[in-house]
Write an enzyme that holds these catalytic residues in place. Sequence first.
Site, PDB file in Angstrom:
ATOM      1  N   ASP A  12      -0.605  -3.039   6.135  1.00 17.81           N
ATOM      2  CA  ASP A  12       0.326  -2.178   5.407  1.00 17.81           C
ATOM      3  C   ASP A  12       1.712  -2.162   6.053  1.00 17.81           C
ATOM      4  O   ASP A  12       1.827  -2.275   7.277  1.00 17.81           O
ATOM      5  CB  ASP A  12      -0.247  -0.751   5.346  1.00 17.81           C
ATOM      6  CG  ASP A  12       0.461   0.102   4.313  1.00 17.81           C
ATOM      7  OD1 ASP A  12       1.018  -0.462   3.340  1.00 17.81           O
ATOM      8  OD2 ASP A  12       0.477   1.332   4.471  1.00 17.81           O
ATOM      9  N   HIS A  29       6.933  -8.926   2.050  1.00 18.95           N
ATOM     10  CA  HIS A  29       5.625  -9.536   1.767  1.00 18.95           C
ATOM     11  C   HIS A  29       5.563 -10.954   2.336  1.00 18.95           C
ATOM     12  O   HIS A  29       4.555 -11.361   2.900  1.00 18.95           O
ATOM     13  CB  HIS A  29       5.350  -9.561   0.263  1.00 18.95           C
ATOM     14  CG  HIS A  29       5.072  -8.196  -0.303  1.00 18.95           C
ATOM     15  ND1 HIS A  29       4.163  -7.344   0.261  1.00 18.95           N
ATOM     16  CD2 HIS A  29       5.598  -7.534  -1.374  1.00 18.95           C
ATOM     17  CE1 HIS A  29       4.127  -6.211  -0.436  1.00 18.95           C
ATOM     18  NE2 HIS A  29       4.992  -6.302  -1.433  1.00 18.95           N
ATOM     19  N   ARG A  63       2.076  -0.753  -9.164  1.00 22.81           N
ATOM     20  CA  ARG A  63       3.389  -1.215  -8.668  1.00 22.81           C
ATOM     21  C   ARG A  63       4.181  -1.909  -9.771  1.00 22.81           C
ATOM     22  O   ARG A  63       3.614  -2.316 -10.784  1.00 22.81           O
ATOM     23  CB  ARG A  63       3.168  -2.177  -7.504  1.00 22.81           C
ATOM     24  CG  ARG A  63       2.540  -1.459  -6.342  1.00 22.81           C
ATOM     25  CD  ARG A  63       2.494  -2.318  -5.123  1.00 22.81           C
ATOM     26  NE  ARG A  63       1.925  -1.526  -4.029  1.00 22.81           N
ATOM     27  CZ  ARG A  63       2.154  -1.742  -2.753  1.00 22.81           C
ATOM     28  NH1 ARG A  63       2.921  -2.748  -2.384  1.00 22.81           N
ATOM     29  NH2 ARG A  63       1.611  -0.973  -1.836  1.00 22.81           N
ATOM     30  N   LEU A 123     -15.487 -19.317  10.974  1.00 28.69           N
ATOM     31  CA  LEU A 123     -14.962 -17.985  10.670  1.00 28.69           C
ATOM     32  C   LEU A 123     -15.001 -17.786   9.164  1.00 28.69           C
ATOM     33  O   LEU A 123     -14.681 -18.704   8.403  1.00 28.69           O
ATOM     34  CB  LEU A 123     -13.505 -17.879  11.168  1.00 28.69           C
ATOM     35  CG  LEU A 123     -12.673 -16.700  10.636  1.00 28.69           C
ATOM     36  CD1 LEU A 123     -13.180 -15.381  11.218  1.00 28.69           C
ATOM     37  CD2 LEU A 123     -11.204 -16.871  10.989  1.00 28.69           C
ATOM     38  N   ARG A 179      -4.740   6.675   6.690  1.00 31.95           N
ATOM     39  CA  ARG A 179      -5.674   6.859   5.576  1.00 31.95           C
ATOM     40  C   ARG A 179      -6.371   5.535   5.289  1.00 31.95           C
ATOM     41  O   ARG A 179      -5.953   4.496   5.773  1.00 31.95           O
ATOM     42  CB  ARG A 179      -4.943   7.400   4.339  1.00 31.95           C
ATOM     43  CG  ARG A 179      -3.773   6.568   3.872  1.00 31.95           C
ATOM     44  CD  ARG A 179      -3.146   7.163   2.617  1.00 31.95           C
ATOM     45  NE  ARG A 179      -1.960   6.455   2.233  1.00 31.95           N
ATOM     46  CZ  ARG A 179      -0.706   6.942   2.318  1.00 31.95           C
ATOM     47  NH1 ARG A 179      -0.494   8.155   2.772  1.00 31.95           N
ATOM     48  NH2 ARG A 179       0.324   6.214   1.935  1.00 31.95           N
ATOM     49  N   GLU A 192     -14.899   1.348  14.747  1.00 31.81           N
ATOM     50  CA  GLU A 192     -13.857   1.975  15.578  1.00 31.81           C
ATOM     51  C   GLU A 192     -12.530   1.761  14.846  1.00 31.81           C
ATOM     52  O   GLU A 192     -12.215   0.641  14.459  1.00 31.81           O
ATOM     53  CB  GLU A 192     -13.809   1.319  16.967  1.00 31.81           C
ATOM     54  CG  GLU A 192     -15.129   1.341  17.723  1.00 31.81           C
ATOM     55  CD  GLU A 192     -15.634   2.748  18.020  1.00 31.81           C
ATOM     56  OE1 GLU A 192     -14.796   3.661  18.163  1.00 31.81           O
ATOM     57  OE2 GLU A 192     -16.871   2.931  18.090  1.00 31.81           O
TER      58      GLU A 192
HETATM   59  C1  IPE Z   1      -3.349  -0.398   1.039  1.00 29.38           C
HETATM   60  O1  IPE Z   1      -1.987  -0.226   1.140  1.00 29.38           O
HETATM   61  C2  IPE Z   1      -3.647  -1.652   0.277  1.00 29.38           C
HETATM   62  C3  IPE Z   1      -3.324  -2.904   0.943  1.00 29.38           C
HETATM   63  C4  IPE Z   1      -2.919  -3.050   2.172  1.00 29.38           C
HETATM   64  C5  IPE Z   1      -3.512  -4.070   0.134  1.00 29.38           C
HETATM   65  P1  IPE Z   1      -1.189   0.685   0.119  1.00 29.38           P
HETATM   66  O2  IPE Z   1       0.234   0.645   0.539  1.00 29.38           O
HETATM   67  O3  IPE Z   1      -1.469   0.271  -1.280  1.00 29.38           O
HETATM   68  O4  IPE Z   1      -1.822   2.113   0.383  1.00 29.38           O
HETATM   69  P2  IPE Z   1      -1.308   3.547  -0.044  1.00 29.38           P
HETATM   70  O5  IPE Z   1      -1.109   3.519  -1.527  1.00 29.38           O
HETATM   71  O6  IPE Z   1      -0.030   3.781   0.678  1.00 29.38           O
HETATM   72  O7  IPE Z   1      -2.380   4.465   0.408  1.00 29.38           O
HETATM   73  C1  IPE Z   2       1.529  -4.471   2.060  1.00 29.12           C
HETATM   74  O1  IPE Z   2       2.287  -3.403   2.356  1.00 29.12           O
HETATM   75  C2  IPE Z   2       0.280  -4.149   1.354  1.00 29.12           C
HETATM   76  C3  IPE Z   2       0.194  -4.669  -0.029  1.00 29.12           C
HETATM   77  C4  IPE Z   2      -0.187  -3.911  -1.005  1.00 29.12           C
HETATM   78  C5  IPE Z   2       0.476  -6.067  -0.300  1.00 29.12           C
HETATM   79  P1  IPE Z   2       3.033  -2.495   1.267  1.00 29.12           P
HETATM   80  O2  IPE Z   2       3.543  -3.331   0.151  1.00 29.12           O
HETATM   81  O3  IPE Z   2       2.156  -1.370   0.874  1.00 29.12           O
HETATM   82  O4  IPE Z   2       4.243  -1.974   2.124  1.00 29.12           O
HETATM   83  P2  IPE Z   2       4.753  -0.484   2.243  1.00 29.12           P
HETATM   84  O5  IPE Z   2       3.576   0.329   2.699  1.00 29.12           O
HETATM   85  O6  IPE Z   2       5.236  -0.086   0.906  1.00 29.12           O
HETATM   86  O7  IPE Z   2       5.828  -0.558   3.276  1.00 29.12           O
HETATM   87 MG    MG Z   3       1.801   0.486   1.691  1.00 36.68          MG
END
Ligand code: IPE
Ligand code: IPE
Ligand code: MG
Length: 225
Positions: A12, A29, A63, A123, A179, A192
């Site tokens: 994330d 990304h 999104r 893997l 979360r 963990e």
């Molecule tokens: C969780 O990230 C999903 C991925 C990493 C693919 P999000 O950015 O979508 O999570 P929320 O919506 O902030 O909880």
């Molecule tokens: C990558 O992070 C997770 C995906 C859903 C691809 P985000 O795109 O959620 O980035 P933030 O959390 O908005 O910074």
């Molecule tokens: Mg995010």
Amino acid sequence: MSPIKHVAIIMDGNGRWGLKKRKSRNFGHRAGLSTVEKILEVTIKKKIKYLTLFAFSTENWKRPKKEIIFLFNLLEEFLINKIDNLKKNNIKLKIIGNKKVFPKKLIKILDKSENMTRMNKKLQINLALNYGSKDELINAFKKIHKKKLLINKKNIDKNLYTSDCPNPDILIRTGDTKRLSNFLLWQIAYAEIFFVNKLWPDFTKNNYTLILNKFLKIKRNFGSI
Ligand code: IPE
Ligand code: IPE
Ligand code: MG
């Protein structure tokens, strides 16, 4: 064999990283992909058998379309460029999640990548795409019902997307939020958990290695003393 068998990661923070660099969320990304490659290298070196990466959730359809299409194109590009390498390196790619709803072209590349690497043993990468833990559990219950099996832990395990893997030992979430966002809720009952402040594109090999080392020092009780 490593005592760490399975690492799961919620990658994330890409969007925020791109904006922080005064570029676009999509720029973030793309940068996130380089982190994936670095983490893969360490995972192989440490002889970890399973790596589950959360790339697109069942909630991510909320999104903007432009961002979703960018993510799909990025994934296509990544697979086209890297699948031969994965194959050569004895890495198996498995998609977890419902891929039926993706564009046909993407489905074809996903299927091909899975087929090309299906016999590989070093893997296994589980790439979570259109993945949601609640959907996965509902699916599992439906399958159990259809097969007229008992509802018990073993049958639930066997009917999840992850039926072929041990449960994750470690769950890592980057991006400074604590979360689970509907990720592997059943499977991480005894994982963990490491929440990392850094945004995914800033997450380094060293950050990852430190987590793996820290894990090795944890006494896991599983309810015992
Ligand atoms: C969780 O990230 C999903 C991925 C990493 C693919 P999000 O950015 O979508 O999570 P929320 O919506 O902030 O909880
Ligand atoms: C990558 O992070 C997770 C995906 C859903 C691809 P985000 O795109 O959620 O980035 P933030 O959390 O908005 O910074
Ligand atoms: Mg995010």
